[in-house]
Write a protein that holds these residues in place. Structure first.
Motif, PDB file in Angstrom:
ATOM      1  N   ASP A   1      53.639 -31.069 -69.116  1.00  0.00           N
ATOM      2  CA  ASP A   1      53.031 -32.391 -69.321  1.00  0.00           C
ATOM      3  C   ASP A   1      53.544 -33.386 -68.290  1.00  0.00           C
ATOM      4  O   ASP A   1      52.781 -34.187 -67.725  1.00  0.00           O
ATOM      5  CB  ASP A   1      53.338 -32.907 -70.733  1.00  0.00           C
ATOM      6  N   PHE A   2      54.880 -33.346 -68.060  1.00  0.00           N
ATOM      7  CA  PHE A   2      55.487 -34.293 -67.125  1.00  0.00           C
ATOM      8  C   PHE A   2      54.922 -34.123 -65.717  1.00  0.00           C
ATOM      9  O   PHE A   2      54.557 -35.098 -65.041  1.00  0.00           O
ATOM     10  CB  PHE A   2      57.010 -34.096 -67.115  1.00  0.00           C
ATOM     11  N   SER A   3      54.825 -32.897 -65.234  1.00  0.00           N
ATOM     12  CA  SER A   3      54.352 -32.665 -63.866  1.00  0.00           C
ATOM     13  C   SER A   3      52.879 -33.026 -63.720  1.00  0.00           C
ATOM     14  O   SER A   3      52.447 -33.547 -62.678  1.00  0.00           O
ATOM     15  CB  SER A   3      54.584 -31.208 -63.462  1.00  0.00           C
ATOM     16  N   ALA A   4      52.070 -32.797 -64.783  1.00  0.00           N
ATOM     17  CA  ALA A   4      50.646 -33.160 -64.730  1.00  0.00           C
ATOM     18  C   ALA A   4      50.499 -34.674 -64.618  1.00  0.00           C
ATOM     19  O   ALA A   4      49.702 -35.185 -63.808  1.00  0.00           O
ATOM     20  CB  ALA A   4      49.936 -32.628 -65.961  1.00  0.00           C
ATOM     21  N   ASN A   5      51.255 -35.409 -65.419  1.00  0.00           N
ATOM     22  CA  ASN A   5      51.204 -36.874 -65.365  1.00  0.00           C
ATOM     23  C   ASN A   5      51.709 -37.394 -64.027  1.00  0.00           C
ATOM     24  O   ASN A   5      51.162 -38.356 -63.471  1.00  0.00           O
ATOM     25  CB  ASN A   5      52.030 -37.478 -66.507  1.00  0.00           C
TER      26      ASN A   5
END
Length: 697
Positions: free
Chosen positions: A686-690
């Protein structure tokens, strides 16, 4: 049928000797026969019936040679009887073998007497005494004598017959080389004159004991024989009737040597000949009793050779064993005569210091032990350095029992290991709490993998200039039901020490590469994953093949895997390390030196091994904006790394100011709380996508 004339003669003869016959008729223990001039039976008593088996009526009138004379002496008997009758030559009394009615031999002592009756007829009477019992007794005696002679010949024991004052009367020796002196010197002589005084005293003491208690008394002694020192067992018995002593002496030298070997094996280490655990504990108990009695201190030193497993793994167990023997000799050379060095097993030793008056004496001994290992060992032309870690527990401050002192000394030794090795540590209560925690972690670690207690977290790594995520470092976390969350810096060293780090490390590699495959597919980015390797993992001969197989199974190209190692992997300088480096490098996997700046020889390692990346330790990054020395060091490290073609990663980037300074100094990549703390795999996705969306917008 007898003629009437013969019957009349026999009748007259019986009447003539009637009184004599009446006497012999009353004696059945003796055989008495009467014969006429023709050797015909004229008298046959009951003793003759019992001895020869013929009834009186069967024998009467029969000739002597037809009844009881064997064929072999028949003519001799006839001739002897004739010579007595005609020429007066008496038949002498003698032992002779005659014949029973059933044909069996009858041994007798036979004596003869000749009478002349009123008819001028000569009569011979034979008096025979049965010798069967005597012969049987003689045969038994001869058998026993022969048996004894055979036994004497067959057994190695020495036999002596002596008076109760120790004078030798007789002896038997199968091998006279076993005699202390020649027979000429001891037969008829008292033991005082040829045995050593202490042996004489021992013999006389036991002879006195024998005379008091009877039975058999045994004791042991030793003599210096021409062939060397010999051990003997003496068994003495009293012949009360003759007031004599029988002594049986057995050489027990071989048994003594065997027993001594068994005792040595039971109490001493077979490799170093030091007291083993059993004997060391026994001596510790004795020292404790002495210390308590004399109100003294004593110390237990628990010693472990640092990184000895590396020696066995790299140089082989034969070299390792030789080093252990040399190490044991050095320990013995340093201690006092009243102290004890023991080997507990493996590379662990114990030193017991007796009769200490203060802590200074203990310190002197500890420092001498450490000092003696500062000289290299020369083995087969090779120079090898060994260091030791020493844990110290003092009686009575750190324990009053053997178990408490050894446990606390062991705890202190682990503290010395944690302090950098090649040093010592005294036991404290705080240290005991630490070791109890360590033991709990070791116990729970056994089932941690099987119980799925480990989880891999990931801390993103980013480009310092653009803050774009370029990958992540895989970091292991452990949550246990009993102990809760356990910090990596607490359980990783324990896993390394116990060897559990190998299967745990394989788990991390497999989890990280599996996640990387998923992450790359979702974000469509060529992320890399960094995995830490411990010294123990790097020594695993199956490591490279495992990595190769896992890359294939997870469909990850080798250039996307970054293996991080510390100086601890490189310190032994063994050839297998360079070989592993080469194999990993040939696969296309990147290798990073982790925690740069915290060791002693990092620069030489960078030149010696094919590193691709260098990670600057967080301790220098924290002071980069406030401490000029830290800033200059980071600047020099980045410049040096780039000159060697290495990529630089800064650890512990926590502020925008640190990030800006690193960008200014030309650092390539960073990781730290400024961008993200370590997070579970799903959170990283989730963090890398955001983060990607923010950069694109």
């Amino acid at each position: 049928m007898k003629s009437s004339k013969t019957s009349n003669i026999l009748a007259h003869q019986q009447v003539t000797n009637d009184t004599l016959h009446q006497l012999f008729d009353e004696v059945n223990a003796i055989s008495v026969q009467g014969y006429d001039e023709e050797r015909r039976v004229i008298y046959w008593n009951e003793g003759s019936e019992l001895l020869y088996g013929y009834r009186k009526d069967e024998a009467s009138g029969k000739k002597l040679e037809d009844l009881i004379i064997p064929d072999t002496i028949r003519q001799l008997v006839i001739d002897a009887h004739y010579q007595w009758i005609k020429n007066g030559i008496e038949i002498p009394a003698t032992e002779i073998t005659l014949r029973h009615k059933n044909g069996n031999d009858v041994s007798v002592f036979s004596s003869h007497v000749m009478f002349t009756n009123q008819y001028n007829v000569k009569q011979m009477y034979c008096i025979d005494i049965d010798l069967s019992d005597v012969r049987q007794a003689q045969e038994q005696a001869m058998f026993k004598q022969h048996m004894l002679e055979t036994i004497f010949t067959a057994i190695p024991d020495l036999f002596f017959l002596m008076t109760d004052d120790g004078t030798i009367i007789d002896y038997h020796a199968n091998d006279e080389q076993n005699l202390y002196v020649s027979p000429e010197q001891f037969v008829g002589a008292n033991i005082n004159s040829f045995l050593p005084e202490k042996i004489v005293i021992l013999f006389k003491k036991n002879i006195a004991k024998l005379k008091q208690h009877k039975g058999i008394v045994s004791f042991e002694y030793e003599l210096d024989m021409p062939q060397g020192q010999a051990f003997f067992e003496a068994r003495i018995s009293l012949l009360s009737k003759y007031n004599q002593i029988v002594a049986i002496i057995r050489d027990i030298t071989e048994q003594q040597k065997t027993a001594e070997l068994i005792r040595h094996q039971a109490y001493f280490d077979s490799l170093t000949s030091l007291p083993n655990r059993f004997l060391a504990l026994d001596r510790l108990s004795q020292m404790l009793a002495s210390a308590e009695k004399n109100a003294e201190e004593m110390a237990v030193l628990f010693i472990d050779i640092d990184d000895f497993k590396k020696i066995n793994d790299s140089l082989g167990h034969e070299i390792g064993d030789k080093l252990l023997v040399r190490a044991a000799n050095r320990l013995q050379d340093v201690i006092r005569n009243e102290d004890t060095v023991g080997r507990l097993g493996g590379d662990e030793f114990i030193v017991l210091l007796k009769g200490l008056t203060d802590h200074e004496a203990t310190m002197d001994s500890v420092e001498n032990l450490l000092k003696t290992f500062r000289t290299p060992f020369i083995l087969d032309g090779r120079e090898i350095m060994l260091t030791i870690s020493i844990g110290v527990a003092i009686y009575p401050d750190n324990g009053r029992s053997s178990s408490d002192l050894i446990r606390n000394a062991d705890t202190a030794m682990y503290q010395a290991k944690s302090s950098g090795r090649n040093t010592f540590s005294f036991f404290t209560d705080e240290m005991n709490v630490i070791m109890q925690r360590r033991f709990q972690i070791e116990e729970q670690m056994l089932g941690a993998l099987a119980n799925n207690e480990f989880e891999v977290y990931y801390q993103p790594q980013f480009n310092v200039e653009s803050t774009k995520i370029i990958g992540a470092e895989a970091l292991l976390r452990w949550h246990n039901k009993s102990l809760g969350s356990i910090r990596p810096d607490e359980f990783i060293p324990i896993a390394e020490h116990t060897g559990h780090i190998v299967p745990i490390g394989e788990f991390v590699i497999k989890q990280a590469l599996t996640f990387l495959n998923k992450w790359q597919k979702i974000d469509q980015q060529d992320y890399t994953i960094s995995v830490n390797l411990s010294p123990r993992q790097f020594r695993d001969t199956e490591l490279v093949q495992f990595i190769k197989n896992t890359l294939k199974d997870t469909n990850i190209a080798p250039q996307f895997l970054d293996l991080e190692i510390t100086e601890g992997v490189l310190m032994s300088g063994q050839s297998y390390i360079l070989q592993a480096f080469t194999e990993i490098n040939q696969l296309g996997i990147k290798i990073a030196m982790d925690d740069f700046g915290t060791g002693y020889s990092s620069l030489s390692y960078l030149r010696q091994y094919p590193f691709d990346e260098l990670k600057i330790d967080r301790s220098f990054i924290q002071g980069i904006t406030t401490n000029k020395a830290d800033c200059d060091l980071v600047k020099a490290t980045i410049a040096m790394s780039h000159s060697l073609g290495l990529t630089v990663v800064a650890e512990g980037v926590e502020t925008i100011e640190q990030l800006q300074s690193l960008d200014y100094l030309g650092c390539n990549f960073g990781q730290g709380y400024y961008l993200s703390k370590p997070i579970p795999a799903d959170e990283l996705l989730d963090f890398s996508a955001n983060h990607l969306n923010k950069l694109r917008n």
